[in-house]
Design a protein around this motif. Structure first.
Motif, PDB file in Angstrom:
ATOM      1  N   LYS A 140      -4.799  12.702  -3.247  1.00  9.32           N
ATOM      2  CA  LYS A 140      -6.043  12.083  -3.697  1.00  9.32           C
ATOM      3  C   LYS A 140      -7.197  13.073  -3.837  1.00  9.32           C
ATOM      4  O   LYS A 140      -8.193  12.760  -4.486  1.00  9.32           O
ATOM      5  N   GLY A 192       5.435   6.491  -5.424  1.00  7.87           N
ATOM      6  CA  GLY A 192       4.817   5.228  -5.018  1.00  7.87           C
ATOM      7  C   GLY A 192       3.610   4.916  -5.898  1.00  7.87           C
ATOM      8  O   GLY A 192       2.906   5.828  -6.340  1.00  7.87           O
ATOM      9  N   THR A 239      -3.030   2.590  -7.001  1.00 12.48           N
ATOM     10  CA  THR A 239      -3.956   2.448  -8.132  1.00 12.48           C
ATOM     11  C   THR A 239      -3.240   2.728  -9.447  1.00 12.48           C
ATOM     12  O   THR A 239      -3.703   2.337 -10.508  1.00 12.48           O
ATOM     13  N   GLY A 240      -2.128   3.467  -9.368  1.00 12.71           N
ATOM     14  CA  GLY A 240      -1.379   3.828 -10.577  1.00 12.71           C
ATOM     15  C   GLY A 240      -1.776   5.177 -11.148  1.00 12.71           C
ATOM     16  O   GLY A 240      -1.140   5.676 -12.084  1.00 12.71           O
ATOM     17  N   THR A 274      -1.492   8.281 -10.014  1.00 13.00           N
ATOM     18  CA  THR A 274      -0.519   9.367  -9.910  1.00 13.00           C
ATOM     19  C   THR A 274       0.610   9.185 -10.926  1.00 13.00           C
ATOM     20  O   THR A 274       0.908  10.085 -11.715  1.00 13.00           O
ATOM     21  N   GLU A 320       1.633   1.267   3.729  1.00  8.52           N
ATOM     22  CA  GLU A 320       0.282   1.708   3.351  1.00  8.52           C
ATOM     23  C   GLU A 320       0.289   2.548   2.080  1.00  8.52           C
ATOM     24  O   GLU A 320       1.179   3.372   1.883  1.00  8.52           O
ATOM     25  N   HIS A 353       2.731  11.626  -1.036  1.00  7.56           N
ATOM     26  CA  HIS A 353       1.282  11.551  -1.180  1.00  7.56           C
ATOM     27  C   HIS A 353       0.468  12.116  -0.029  1.00  7.56           C
ATOM     28  O   HIS A 353      -0.560  12.726  -0.237  1.00  7.56           O
TER      29      HIS A 353
HETATM   30  N1  PMP Z   1       0.581   6.788  -1.102  1.00 10.79           N
HETATM   31  C1  PMP Z   1      -0.562   6.868  -0.419  1.00 10.79           C
HETATM   32  C2  PMP Z   1      -0.492   7.262   1.015  1.00 10.79           C
HETATM   33  C3  PMP Z   1      -1.781   6.563  -1.040  1.00 10.79           C
HETATM   34  O1  PMP Z   1      -2.938   6.651  -0.332  1.00 10.79           O
HETATM   35  C4  PMP Z   1      -1.791   6.148  -2.385  1.00 10.79           C
HETATM   36  C5  PMP Z   1      -3.082   5.750  -3.029  1.00 10.79           C
HETATM   37  N2  PMP Z   1      -3.348   4.368  -2.889  1.00 10.79           N
HETATM   38  C6  PMP Z   1      -0.566   6.070  -3.067  1.00 10.79           C
HETATM   39  C7  PMP Z   1       0.594   6.426  -2.393  1.00 10.79           C
HETATM   40  C8  PMP Z   1      -0.466   5.614  -4.493  1.00 10.79           C
HETATM   41  O2  PMP Z   1      -1.062   6.492  -5.406  1.00 10.79           O
HETATM   42  P1  PMP Z   1      -1.812   5.938  -6.662  1.00 10.79           P
HETATM   43  O3  PMP Z   1      -3.028   5.209  -6.178  1.00 10.79           O
HETATM   44  O4  PMP Z   1      -2.186   7.145  -7.460  1.00 10.79           O
HETATM   45  O5  PMP Z   1      -0.899   5.020  -7.400  1.00 10.79           O
END
Ligand code: PMP
Length: 453
Positions: free
Chosen positions: A44, A179, A182-183, A185, A232, A303
């Motif tokens: 992030k 994973g 928010t989408g 990644t 999470e 992540h």
């Molecule tokens: N894994 C973790 C630990 C996250 O904090 C997030 C963000 N919500 C994600 C996966 C998913 O990433 P994204 O929001 O880019 O889809």
């Protein structure tokens, strides 16, 4: 000299590492993109800085302003680092299911943290979506980040993470697994990779309790699918604008238990200490194994870092309370741990039945081992003594040795809960554990039920 101008200069260029034992059942090269190497310990950091810089360019965020975001923690960390370097104030609105570590970490890097209930609809004024929006309208000179719908979120991954993966695999990547929350990644990386090679397959990992998989397959947003879950970072009860379904080939759902178990396996088997969504991603990858062949190069993205989950997935007690520890892994010693230093309560062969009844009542227990100088020679059980007493009131003055049953079986410290539960039945209400230091402890039916619930 080779140094970064400030901490933000260390974001990106994270390593790609081959997974070995945990993916032994997969017939492909599996590489993990370790986003934990970013300074805020998560992917992030990339999008947090990008969202701030784009807001500055668009005049949405002005000097001395306040950044407001509803974040599960990792985005907050990235925003906090950028806010420190760029001189902004940060308020993070977080849901109460997030780990305490995540909240403490955000406070450590100077963010104000506001905690909201998880179990409310997004439209509810107490939800973290609503609270963050309201704060943004009430706070002067503030900017609401909105990572769900902010296009800079996926753009950061389109500009940085996608090209890194393409270059690190020398364009040989065939599948990307990650994973989805928010989408940002999946959509940014997926778009970049598909532009480079439209044959690359992009797989999203979803949770039970989230709407993504069904929405992708049927176009139906099904509110019946929404319930609160433990995993999470991934899964949603909304469709964020950042999820670009056109670059996603499919989703697989991973249970809370599997996600947690695989998070721990990843640390133990690969030495990769990552967060909960990494465990879900690995389990999802294994669920998809029939899609991969020998020559494929599968990249999975992790992540965030394990340190944020030490009180949760990495804590045996937390895992046991949720029934996430496989029962064969719980052994006799685990079951007696809490009362291991308390003396074992027994009754002697020559004591009388009423002594046994008194001792059970005083200690709130339902069975006793019977001992003589040679050791354990029998057992008495509350219900047997109860029957005996009501059939013949005189029996209270009978020596225990005249009414006792067979002694409880004795098991070793490492006997599995499965083996112990087979020894407990209507004729035998407990087992004794040999602690190998001259002492013994007792395991009853209740102890087993408490451990497996
Ligand atoms: N894994 C973790 C630990 C996250 O904090 C997030 C963000 N919500 C994600 C996966 C998913 O990433 P994204 O929001 O880019 O889809």
């Amino acid at each position: 000299m080779n140094y970064a101008q400030n901490i933000l200069g260390t974001i990106g260029n994270t390593p790609l590492v081959k997974l070995n034992s945990i993916v032994k059942d997969i017939d492909a090269l599996v590489l993990a993109k370790l986003e934990t190497f970013n300074p805020g310990n998560s992917a992030k950091d990339r999008m947090a800085v990008k969202m701030i810089e784009d807001a500055e360019k668009q005049g949405l965020l002005k000097p001395g302003g306040t950044i407001i975001e509803g974040t599960s923690g990792n985005t907050g960390m990235g925003l906090a680092l950028a806010a420190i370097i760029k001189g902004y104030k940060l308020i993070c609105v977080i849901s109460d299911k997030q780990s305490k570590e995540k909240m403490d970490i955000l406070r450590a890097v100077g963010s104000e943290v506001i905690v909201c209930p998880t179990d409310v609809e997004p439209e509810n004024p107490r939800s973290y979506y609503s609270v963050s929006k309201r704060l943004a309208t009430e706070t002067p000179n503030s900017w609401y980040v909105n990572q769900y719908d902010n296009p800079s979120n996926s753009l950061a991954h389109y500009e940085q993470t996608g090209p890194e993966i393409w270059e690190q695999t020398k364009g040989k990547i065939t599948h990307f697994v990650v994973g989805v929350g928010t989408g940002g990644t999946i959509s940014g990386i997926g778009k970049y990779l598909k532009e480079k090679n439209p044959n690359i397959k992009i797989w999203g990992i979803d949770t039970y309790g989230s709407v993504f998989k069904k929405y992708h397959e049927t176009g139906i947003f099904d509110p019946n699918e929404i319930y609160s879950y433990i995993t999470e970072g991934i899964g949603e009860d909304i469709i964020p604008k950042n999820v670009d379904f056109s670059v996603i080939d499919g989703f697989t759902k991973v249970t809370d238990k599997d996600g947690a178990v695989y998070t721990r396996k990843l640390a133990k088997e690969e030495g990769i200490f990552c967060g909960n969504s990494a465990g879900s991603a690995v389990k999802g990858l294994l669920q998809l194994k029939e899609h991969f062949t020998k020559d494929d190069v599968v990249v999975v993205l992790f992540h965030d870092h394990g340190s944020r989950y030490v009180g949760k997935m990495y804590n045996d007690e937390w895992m046991r309370e949720r029934g996430f520890l496989d029962s064969e892994k719980v052994v006799a010693l685990d079951l007696v741990k809490e009362h291991i230093n308390a003396p074992l309560i027994t009754v002697k062969t020559e004591e009388l039945v009423f002594h046994a009844i008194d001792r059970m009542r005083a200690n709130d227990i339902s069975q006793l081992p019977v001992v003589d100088v040679t050791g354990f020679v029998g057992s008495v059980d509350e219900s047997d003594l109860f029957k005996l007493y009501f059939n013949d009131k005189e029996s209270a003055s009978t020596p225990v040795k005249n009414v006792m049953s067979e002694p409880f079986p004795i098991v070793k410290k490492n006997t599995s809960i499965d083996a112990i539960s087979k020894l407990i039945n209507k004729d035998n209400s407990a087992v004794l554990v040999d602690l190998e230091d001259g002492n013994y402890q007792i395991i009853t039916k209740n102890d087993i039920i408490n451990a497996i619930q």
